[in-house]
Write a protein that holds these residues in place. Sequence first.
Motif, PDB file in Angstrom:
ATOM      1  N   GLY A  74       0.794  -1.236   0.000  1.00 47.37           N
ATOM      2  CA  GLY A  74       0.000   0.000   0.000  1.00 47.37           C
ATOM      3  C   GLY A  74       0.824   1.282   0.000  1.00 47.37           C
ATOM      4  N   THR A  75       2.025   1.250  -0.631  1.00 48.43           N
ATOM      5  CA  THR A  75       2.825   2.481  -0.708  1.00 48.43           C
ATOM      6  C   THR A  75       2.464   3.259  -1.973  1.00 48.43           C
ATOM      7  OG1 THR A  75       4.605   1.375  -1.881  1.00 48.43           O
ATOM      8  CG2 THR A  75       4.758   1.417   0.534  1.00 48.43           C
ATOM      9  N   GLU A  76       2.949   4.501  -2.031  1.00 52.22           N
ATOM     10  CA  GLU A  76       2.616   5.391  -3.145  1.00 52.22           C
ATOM     11  C   GLU A  76       2.982   4.789  -4.513  1.00 52.22           C
ATOM     12  OE1 GLU A  76       0.956   8.233  -3.101  1.00 52.22           O
ATOM     13  OE2 GLU A  76       1.290   8.619  -5.238  1.00 52.22           O
ATOM     14  N   PRO A  77       4.235   4.329  -4.719  1.00 52.60           N
ATOM     15  CA  PRO A  77       4.539   3.808  -6.069  1.00 52.60           C
ATOM     16  C   PRO A  77       3.706   2.590  -6.431  1.00 52.60           C
ATOM     17  CG  PRO A  77       6.432   3.506  -4.579  1.00 52.60           C
ATOM     18  CD  PRO A  77       5.436   4.363  -3.857  1.00 52.60           C
ATOM     19  N   GLU A  78       3.408   1.752  -5.455  1.00 50.96           N
ATOM     20  CA  GLU A  78       2.597   0.560  -5.756  1.00 50.96           C
ATOM     21  C   GLU A  78       1.185   0.944  -6.168  1.00 50.96           C
ATOM     22  OE1 GLU A  78       3.080  -2.803  -2.709  1.00 50.96           O
ATOM     23  OE2 GLU A  78       3.650  -0.961  -1.711  1.00 50.96           O
ATOM     24  N   LEU A  79       0.572   1.859  -5.405  1.00 50.20           N
ATOM     25  CA  LEU A  79      -0.813   2.242  -5.708  1.00 50.20           C
ATOM     26  C   LEU A  79      -0.887   2.936  -7.066  1.00 50.20           C
ATOM     27  CD1 LEU A  79      -1.876   3.278  -2.121  1.00 50.20           C
ATOM     28  CD2 LEU A  79      -2.972   1.482  -3.481  1.00 50.20           C
ATOM     29  N   ALA A  80       0.145   3.756  -7.356  1.00 50.45           N
ATOM     30  CA  ALA A  80       0.164   4.436  -8.658  1.00 50.45           C
ATOM     31  C   ALA A  80       0.300   3.408  -9.781  1.00 50.45           C
ATOM     32  CB  ALA A  80       1.318   5.438  -8.703  1.00 50.45           C
ATOM     33  N   GLN A  81       1.183   2.433  -9.596  1.00 52.06           N
ATOM     34  CA  GLN A  81       1.391   1.394 -10.621  1.00 52.06           C
ATOM     35  C   GLN A  81       0.115   0.571 -10.833  1.00 52.06           C
ATOM     36  OE1 GLN A  81       4.121  -1.706  -9.454  1.00 52.06           O
ATOM     37  NE2 GLN A  81       4.020  -2.749 -11.415  1.00 52.06           N
ATOM     38  N   ALA A  85      -2.251   0.146 -14.104  1.00 55.74           N
ATOM     39  CA  ALA A  85      -2.432  -1.183 -14.713  1.00 55.74           C
ATOM     40  C   ALA A  85      -3.911  -1.513 -14.903  1.00 55.74           C
ATOM     41  CB  ALA A  85      -1.762  -2.244 -13.845  1.00 55.74           C
ATOM     42  N   LEU A  86      -4.778  -0.884 -14.118  1.00 53.89           N
ATOM     43  CA  LEU A  86      -6.212  -1.150 -14.255  1.00 53.89           C
ATOM     44  C   LEU A  86      -6.849  -0.341 -15.388  1.00 53.89           C
ATOM     45  CD1 LEU A  86      -7.540  -1.367 -10.582  1.00 53.89           C
ATOM     46  CD2 LEU A  86      -6.929  -3.221 -12.131  1.00 53.89           C
ATOM     47  N   GLY A  87      -6.127   0.682 -15.856  1.00 55.17           N
ATOM     48  CA  GLY A  87      -6.675   1.574 -16.886  1.00 55.17           C
ATOM     49  C   GLY A  87      -7.323   0.821 -18.050  1.00 55.17           C
ATOM     50  N   PRO A  88      -6.612  -0.145 -18.652  1.00 60.55           N
ATOM     51  CA  PRO A  88      -7.201  -0.845 -19.815  1.00 60.55           C
ATOM     52  C   PRO A  88      -8.511  -1.567 -19.469  1.00 60.55           C
ATOM     53  CG  PRO A  88      -4.839  -1.278 -19.656  1.00 60.55           C
ATOM     54  CD  PRO A  88      -5.227  -0.539 -18.409  1.00 60.55           C
ATOM     55  N   ASN A 102      -6.865  -5.801   1.944  1.00 66.47           N
ATOM     56  CA  ASN A 102      -6.115  -5.403   3.135  1.00 66.47           C
ATOM     57  C   ASN A 102      -4.695  -4.948   2.804  1.00 66.47           C
ATOM     58  OD1 ASN A 102      -5.976  -8.311   2.572  1.00 66.47           O
ATOM     59  ND2 ASN A 102      -4.527  -8.412   4.289  1.00 66.47           N
ATOM     60  N   HIS A 103      -4.094  -5.444   1.718  1.00 68.28           N
ATOM     61  CA  HIS A 103      -2.746  -4.986   1.374  1.00 68.28           C
ATOM     62  C   HIS A 103      -2.766  -3.567   0.810  1.00 68.28           C
ATOM     63  CE1 HIS A 103      -0.086  -8.533   2.001  1.00 68.28           C
ATOM     64  NE2 HIS A 103      -1.275  -9.095   2.127  1.00 68.28           N
ATOM     65  N   ASP A 104      -3.884  -3.138   0.257  1.00 69.92           N
ATOM     66  CA  ASP A 104      -3.992  -1.770  -0.277  1.00 69.92           C
ATOM     67  C   ASP A 104      -4.133  -0.746   0.838  1.00 69.92           C
ATOM     68  OD1 ASP A 104      -4.007  -2.931  -2.850  1.00 69.92           O
ATOM     69  OD2 ASP A 104      -6.167  -3.286  -2.675  1.00 69.92           O
ATOM     70  N   ALA A 116      -6.854   8.552  -2.781  1.00 64.01           N
ATOM     71  CA  ALA A 116      -6.364   9.482  -3.810  1.00 64.01           C
ATOM     72  C   ALA A 116      -6.252   8.801  -5.173  1.00 64.01           C
ATOM     73  CB  ALA A 116      -5.011  10.050  -3.381  1.00 64.01           C
ATOM     74  N   HIS A 117      -5.805   7.556  -5.178  1.00 60.99           N
ATOM     75  CA  HIS A 117      -5.595   6.869  -6.463  1.00 60.99           C
ATOM     76  C   HIS A 117      -6.849   6.173  -6.995  1.00 60.99           C
ATOM     77  CE1 HIS A 117      -1.307   7.471  -7.060  1.00 60.99           C
ATOM     78  NE2 HIS A 117      -1.165   7.339  -5.746  1.00 60.99           N
ATOM     79  N   PHE A 118      -7.651   5.614  -6.092  1.00 59.66           N
ATOM     80  CA  PHE A 118      -8.764   4.762  -6.525  1.00 59.66           C
ATOM     81  C   PHE A 118     -10.140   5.369  -6.265  1.00 59.66           C
ATOM     82  CE2 PHE A 118      -6.936   0.591  -7.694  1.00 59.66           C
ATOM     83  CZ  PHE A 118      -5.613   0.833  -7.391  1.00 59.66           C
ATOM     84  N   GLY A 119     -10.161   6.533  -5.586  1.00 58.72           N
ATOM     85  CA  GLY A 119     -11.434   7.124  -5.171  1.00 58.72           C
ATOM     86  C   GLY A 119     -12.421   7.295  -6.319  1.00 58.72           C
ATOM     87  N   ASP A 120     -11.913   7.661  -7.499  1.00 59.32           N
ATOM     88  CA  ASP A 120     -12.827   7.900  -8.631  1.00 59.32           C
ATOM     89  C   ASP A 120     -13.504   6.616  -9.093  1.00 59.32           C
ATOM     90  OD1 ASP A 120     -10.252   7.025  -9.582  1.00 59.32           O
ATOM     91  OD2 ASP A 120     -10.915   7.524 -11.612  1.00 59.32           O
ATOM     92  N   LEU A 121     -12.907   5.466  -8.747  1.00 61.51           N
ATOM     93  CA  LEU A 121     -13.515   4.183  -9.146  1.00 61.51           C
ATOM     94  C   LEU A 121     -14.579   3.729  -8.151  1.00 61.51           C
ATOM     95  CD1 LEU A 121     -10.366   2.131 -10.239  1.00 61.51           C
ATOM     96  CD2 LEU A 121     -12.178   3.001 -11.722  1.00 61.51           C
TER      97      LEU A 121
END
Length: 292
Positions: A74-81, A85-88, A102-104, A116-121
């Motif tokens: 659940g760190t910044e680079p992981e969540l961004a990556q 990766a879910l974009g497609p 739980n890991h997120d 911040a990264h997933f809220g829009d979903l």
Amino acid sequence: MRFVHFSDIHLESGFDGVPARAFLNKRFVGWANLALRRRRHYQGATERLEALESFAREIGVDVALCTGDHTALGTEPELAQARAALGPFERLPRGLVTIPGNHDVYLEDALARFEAHFGDLLRSDRPELATDGRWPLVRLFGDDVATVAVDSSRPNPSILSSSGRVPDAQLEGLERALEALADRFVFVMTHYAPRLASGRPDSVSHGLDNADDFLRATARARRGAIIHGHVHHCFVVRVPETSLPIFNAGSTTLTGREGLWVYDVDGTRATATRGRFVEGRWTLDEDSRVDI
Ligand SMILES: [Fe+2]
Ligand SMILES: [Fe+2]
């Protein structure tokens, strides 16, 4: 309408820019586990996910359903990556539904980052059915299908525990939503396993604290399925506590145990078919097809 259900992709490619203080806690133990063991099992995870997106288009998937654990810590680079990766999958004809694992939300500090990264979903087509902040999240697909997602993941600061719980307010919301959507086939989504493949509950330290209450909330649903991840084995199980079959996608990217489900649902019939990763390609195991 065709759905692909994947889970526990656990993407991670290093922790550049993450401050050392972020590891002065349980995350250090998780990082050591990654460095010594886990990373090996997830080599090629990104490629398997990319292959899944092409496979999904090939077999005419309309919607992707992901049941959490996009990252390792659940760190910044992981969540961004993971978000990238879910974009497609968002661009599938009817998009993507996903929820945290739980890991997120590994530790308290990850909650705001996930948002911040997933809220829009994390949006709902029926916000008036929410009983706990935005949860449960309801999404409608055509006239016959819906997803209702409850959040069972929470930060677990203790190194001895990775258990989850669906807040009571969300269970009330889940019951209400299932009533309101009784004319549809409903996928009830959550991260934690309410039961293992044996039909028994998971352990106290790894399981869903209120699995019985969760199953009770779904007991009267007319048509649908419970779908989840967290336990890294793909399986389906039926238990007397609920009318809905329970599908676990396991960990879609875990070497040697890759799992997923493809669901085909129309107004009168629904089936589930297991996906397998064989010799570098995703394939549907037609012999595994079951009626839901
Ligand atoms: Fe997981
Ligand atoms: Fe998990």
